[in-house]
Design a protein around this motif. Structure first.
Motif, PDB file in Angstrom:
ATOM      1  N   ASN A  29     -64.906  45.153  13.036  1.00 34.10           N
ATOM      2  CA  ASN A  29     -65.014  44.293  14.138  1.00 34.10           C
ATOM      3  C   ASN A  29     -64.410  43.161  14.277  1.00 34.10           C
ATOM      4  O   ASN A  29     -64.767  42.042  14.896  1.00 34.10           O
ATOM      5  N   LEU A  30     -63.049  43.225  13.677  1.00 38.14           N
ATOM      6  CA  LEU A  30     -62.094  42.083  13.651  1.00 38.14           C
ATOM      7  C   LEU A  30     -61.961  41.596  14.896  1.00 38.14           C
ATOM      8  O   LEU A  30     -61.919  42.186  16.235  1.00 38.14           O
ATOM      9  N   VAL A  31     -61.934  40.177  15.025  1.00 41.57           N
ATOM     10  CA  VAL A  31     -61.615  39.593  16.439  1.00 41.57           C
ATOM     11  C   VAL A  31     -60.058  39.136  16.195  1.00 41.57           C
ATOM     12  O   VAL A  31     -59.886  38.217  15.400  1.00 41.57           O
ATOM     13  N   LEU A  32     -59.152  39.886  16.815  1.00 43.73           N
ATOM     14  CA  LEU A  32     -57.743  39.552  16.804  1.00 43.73           C
ATOM     15  C   LEU A  32     -57.093  38.606  17.921  1.00 43.73           C
ATOM     16  O   LEU A  32     -57.297  38.951  18.979  1.00 43.73           O
ATOM     17  N   GLY A  33     -56.369  37.568  17.385  1.00 38.28           N
ATOM     18  CA  GLY A  33     -55.854  36.788  18.445  1.00 38.28           C
ATOM     19  C   GLY A  33     -54.294  37.382  18.513  1.00 38.28           C
ATOM     20  O   GLY A  33     -53.614  37.506  17.557  1.00 38.28           O
ATOM     21  N   LEU A  34     -53.977  37.797  19.631  1.00 37.22           N
ATOM     22  CA  LEU A  34     -52.519  38.589  19.888  1.00 37.22           C
ATOM     23  C   LEU A  34     -51.528  37.651  20.615  1.00 37.22           C
ATOM     24  O   LEU A  34     -51.858  36.961  21.645  1.00 37.22           O
ATOM     25  N   ALA A  35     -50.391  38.091  20.324  1.00 38.26           N
ATOM     26  CA  ALA A  35     -49.273  37.486  20.966  1.00 38.26           C
ATOM     27  C   ALA A  35     -48.311  38.421  21.875  1.00 38.26           C
ATOM     28  O   ALA A  35     -48.377  39.570  21.365  1.00 38.26           O
ATOM     29  N   THR A  36     -47.482  37.950  22.735  1.00 37.45           N
ATOM     30  CA  THR A  36     -46.558  38.776  23.251  1.00 37.45           C
ATOM     31  C   THR A  36     -44.829  38.539  23.052  1.00 37.45           C
ATOM     32  O   THR A  36     -44.903  37.591  21.926  1.00 37.45           O
ATOM     33  N   GLY A  37     -44.208  39.120  23.545  1.00 36.36           N
ATOM     34  CA  GLY A  37     -42.791  38.752  23.088  1.00 36.36           C
ATOM     35  C   GLY A  37     -42.083  39.882  22.470  1.00 36.36           C
ATOM     36  O   GLY A  37     -42.642  40.787  22.009  1.00 36.36           O
ATOM     37  N   ARG A  38     -40.517  39.861  22.531  1.00 38.77           N
ATOM     38  CA  ARG A  38     -39.841  40.615  21.953  1.00 38.77           C
ATOM     39  C   ARG A  38     -40.218  41.256  20.505  1.00 38.77           C
ATOM     40  O   ARG A  38     -40.173  42.262  19.925  1.00 38.77           O
ATOM     41  N   THR A  39     -40.591  39.908  19.636  1.00 36.19           N
ATOM     42  CA  THR A  39     -40.906  40.104  18.345  1.00 36.19           C
ATOM     43  C   THR A  39     -42.038  41.030  17.970  1.00 36.19           C
ATOM     44  O   THR A  39     -42.095  41.680  16.977  1.00 36.19           O
ATOM     45  N   LEU A 128     -58.074  36.644  12.890  1.00 33.50           N
ATOM     46  CA  LEU A 128     -56.627  36.550  12.510  1.00 33.50           C
ATOM     47  C   LEU A 128     -55.975  36.480  13.662  1.00 33.50           C
ATOM     48  O   LEU A 128     -56.029  37.192  14.812  1.00 33.50           O
ATOM     49  N   GLN A 129     -55.154  35.361  13.818  1.00 32.56           N
ATOM     50  CA  GLN A 129     -54.514  35.053  15.029  1.00 32.56           C
ATOM     51  C   GLN A 129     -52.839  35.404  14.626  1.00 32.56           C
ATOM     52  O   GLN A 129     -52.308  34.847  13.642  1.00 32.56           O
ATOM     53  N   LEU A 130     -52.333  36.199  15.482  1.00 25.95           N
ATOM     54  CA  LEU A 130     -50.900  36.677  15.588  1.00 25.95           C
ATOM     55  C   LEU A 130     -50.008  35.822  16.331  1.00 25.95           C
ATOM     56  O   LEU A 130     -50.474  35.420  17.519  1.00 25.95           O
ATOM     57  N   LEU A 131     -48.937  35.078  15.812  1.00 25.96           N
ATOM     58  CA  LEU A 131     -48.337  34.191  16.538  1.00 25.96           C
ATOM     59  C   LEU A 131     -46.669  34.528  16.479  1.00 25.96           C
ATOM     60  O   LEU A 131     -46.070  34.843  15.484  1.00 25.96           O
ATOM     61  N   HIS A 138     -42.500  26.428  20.653  1.00 26.38           N
ATOM     62  CA  HIS A 138     -44.049  26.588  21.030  1.00 26.38           C
ATOM     63  C   HIS A 138     -44.319  27.797  20.374  1.00 26.38           C
ATOM     64  O   HIS A 138     -43.964  28.859  19.899  1.00 26.38           O
ATOM     65  N   ILE A 139     -46.075  27.599  20.362  1.00 26.78           N
ATOM     66  CA  ILE A 139     -46.864  28.769  19.759  1.00 26.78           C
ATOM     67  C   ILE A 139     -47.739  28.877  21.108  1.00 26.78           C
ATOM     68  O   ILE A 139     -48.226  27.890  21.578  1.00 26.78           O
ATOM     69  N   GLY A 140     -47.862  30.316  21.559  1.00 26.79           N
ATOM     70  CA  GLY A 140     -48.631  30.435  22.661  1.00 26.79           C
ATOM     71  C   GLY A 140     -47.444  29.805  23.603  1.00 26.79           C
ATOM     72  O   GLY A 140     -46.434  30.127  23.584  1.00 26.79           O
ATOM     73  N   PHE A 141     -47.935  28.973  24.751  1.00 26.99           N
ATOM     74  CA  PHE A 141     -46.938  28.407  25.665  1.00 26.99           C
ATOM     75  C   PHE A 141     -47.272  26.854  25.417  1.00 26.99           C
ATOM     76  O   PHE A 141     -47.337  25.996  26.537  1.00 26.99           O
ATOM     77  N   ASN A 142     -47.529  26.413  24.361  1.00 28.88           N
ATOM     78  CA  ASN A 142     -47.656  24.925  23.925  1.00 28.88           C
ATOM     79  C   ASN A 142     -46.306  24.401  23.745  1.00 28.88           C
ATOM     80  O   ASN A 142     -45.735  24.074  22.797  1.00 28.88           O
ATOM     81  N   GLU A 143     -45.801  23.898  24.886  1.00 29.73           N
ATOM     82  CA  GLU A 143     -44.548  23.301  24.784  1.00 29.73           C
ATOM     83  C   GLU A 143     -44.471  21.728  24.339  1.00 29.73           C
ATOM     84  O   GLU A 143     -45.542  21.312  24.108  1.00 29.73           O
ATOM     85  N   PRO A 144     -43.286  21.410  24.059  1.00 32.51           N
ATOM     86  CA  PRO A 144     -43.387  20.034  23.284  1.00 32.51           C
ATOM     87  C   PRO A 144     -44.326  18.906  24.051  1.00 32.51           C
ATOM     88  O   PRO A 144     -44.327  18.962  25.429  1.00 32.51           O
ATOM     89  N   ARG A 179     -45.192  28.077  35.226  1.00 35.14           N
ATOM     90  CA  ARG A 179     -46.385  27.680  34.542  1.00 35.14           C
ATOM     91  C   ARG A 179     -47.178  28.781  33.907  1.00 35.14           C
ATOM     92  O   ARG A 179     -47.239  29.846  34.515  1.00 35.14           O
ATOM     93  N   ALA A 180     -48.006  28.297  32.973  1.00 34.65           N
ATOM     94  CA  ALA A 180     -48.676  29.619  32.086  1.00 34.65           C
ATOM     95  C   ALA A 180     -50.201  28.798  31.856  1.00 34.65           C
ATOM     96  O   ALA A 180     -50.286  27.691  31.666  1.00 34.65           O
ATOM     97  N   MET A 181     -51.040  29.746  31.738  1.00 32.71           N
ATOM     98  CA  MET A 181     -52.235  29.544  30.888  1.00 32.71           C
ATOM     99  C   MET A 181     -52.072  29.649  29.590  1.00 32.71           C
ATOM    100  O   MET A 181     -51.657  30.940  29.091  1.00 32.71           O
ATOM    101  N   THR A 182     -52.413  28.920  28.620  1.00 32.25           N
ATOM    102  CA  THR A 182     -52.372  29.262  26.975  1.00 32.25           C
ATOM    103  C   THR A 182     -53.302  28.559  26.296  1.00 32.25           C
ATOM    104  O   THR A 182     -53.920  27.524  26.726  1.00 32.25           O
ATOM    105  N   MET A 183     -53.722  29.384  25.240  1.00 33.65           N
ATOM    106  CA  MET A 183     -54.589  28.743  24.260  1.00 33.65           C
ATOM    107  C   MET A 183     -53.934  27.587  23.843  1.00 33.65           C
ATOM    108  O   MET A 183     -52.926  27.198  23.840  1.00 33.65           O
ATOM    109  N   GLY A 184     -54.937  26.482  23.373  1.00 33.35           N
ATOM    110  CA  GLY A 184     -54.300  25.132  22.865  1.00 33.35           C
ATOM    111  C   GLY A 184     -53.957  25.397  21.428  1.00 33.35           C
ATOM    112  O   GLY A 184     -54.312  26.295  20.940  1.00 33.35           O
TER     113      GLY A 184
END
Ligand code: GLP
Length: 262
Positions: A29-39, A128-131, A138-144, A179-184
């Motif tokens: 029952n792992l809670v996974l944080g997931l990322a998108t993108g080509r990687t 487990l958070q995948l990034l 940026h990680i997520g969309f946490n820009e500078p 603009r985007a919504m992103t985890m902090g």
């Protein structure tokens, strides 16, 4: 933090998928944080193969994606909800009701940020958070200048990020939502473990700054230095500007934790 370098993109994706699969097998029952993108595309493809060939079971997993573009309906093929359905959710036995992506169409973004944070809390937090990492760091969309304590919220994207993601929008950066919504960054740092993956020479300079440079809100990924259980997985090209490479390789070859992966 541990840095692991593999010789090419395929081997890097294979190892990332093995790390993820191991955690799912240890805790169904792992809670996974997931990322998108080509990687992430190849990593998800390998997880799908593992589901079909090696009984990797997603039926009890919960997932929370890092981010979503504001203004794209979920059915738009460029939405991160579409990306996730396509690359992973529709190809494995996950309960779609247990998959979460921020709502980029929410009328009240502040409320949406709070709702998302509460949903994460309700299932006991992310295991487990995948990034991935953007060229702005940026990680997520946490820009500078994203606060290192920030929570899920809306964020303006930099021109560099819109350029980097233009490929998916017919090559026109103006078509990439602004603009985007992103985890902090603070949300991400609360995950119990973190796996960041970067591939290719275009990421080499920012990876070196994030891993070996000072912790700064100018490079959100540098905040990962504060996390007690974080692995950075790179191919040779993405690792090419690291100064401490020899030591990182020695750790991977000698730590008992990695014995079965060598
Ligand atoms: C995107 C996503 C990030 C992702 C990064 C890298 O904009 N918001 O979560 O990690 O940029 O993407 P890619 O893997 O395509 O280089």
């Amino acid at each position: 933090m541990e840095v692991i370098v593999r010789s090419n993109a395929e081997q890097t994706a294979q190892l990332a998928a093995l790390f993820i699969a191991k955690q799912i097998r240890q805790k169904p029952n792992l809670v996974l944080g997931l990322a998108t993108g080509r990687t992430m595309e190849r990593i998800y493809a390998i997880l799908v193969q593992m589901h079909h060939n090696d009984d990797l079971d997603f039926s009890k997993c919960h997932t929370f994606n890092l981010d979503e573009y504001i203004g794209l309906p979920t059915e738009d093929h460029n939405s991160y909800r579409s990306y996730m359905n396509h690359h992973l959710f529709k190809q494995v036995n996950i309960d779609i009701n247990n998959t979460h992506v921020p709502n980029g169409m929410a009328a009240d973004v502040t409320h949406e940020g709070k709702r998302y944070e509460e949903a994460i809390k309700k299932v006991g937090g992310i295991d487990l958070q995948l990034l991935g990492i953007g060229e702005t760091g940026h990680i997520g969309f946490n820009e500078p200048l994203s606060s290192l304590m920030s929570r899920t919220r809306d964020k303006s994207l930099t021109p560099k990020t819109r350029q980097q993601n233009a490929e998916m929008f017919g090559g026109d950066p103006n078509k990439v939502p602004s603009r985007a919504m992103t985890m902090g960054v603070g949300t991400i740092l609360e995950a119990r473990s973190i796996l960041m993956v970067a591939l290719g020479s275009s990421k080499a300079a920012i990876v070196a700054k994030a891993v070996e440079g000072p912790i700064t809100s100018m490079i959100s990924a540098s905040a990962l230095q504060l996390h007690s259980s974080c692995k950075i997985l790179l191919d040779e090209d993405a690792a090419s500007e690291l100064a401490g490479r020899e030591y990182y390789d020695w750790v991977f070859q000698n730590e008992p934790e990695y014995e079965s992966y060598r």
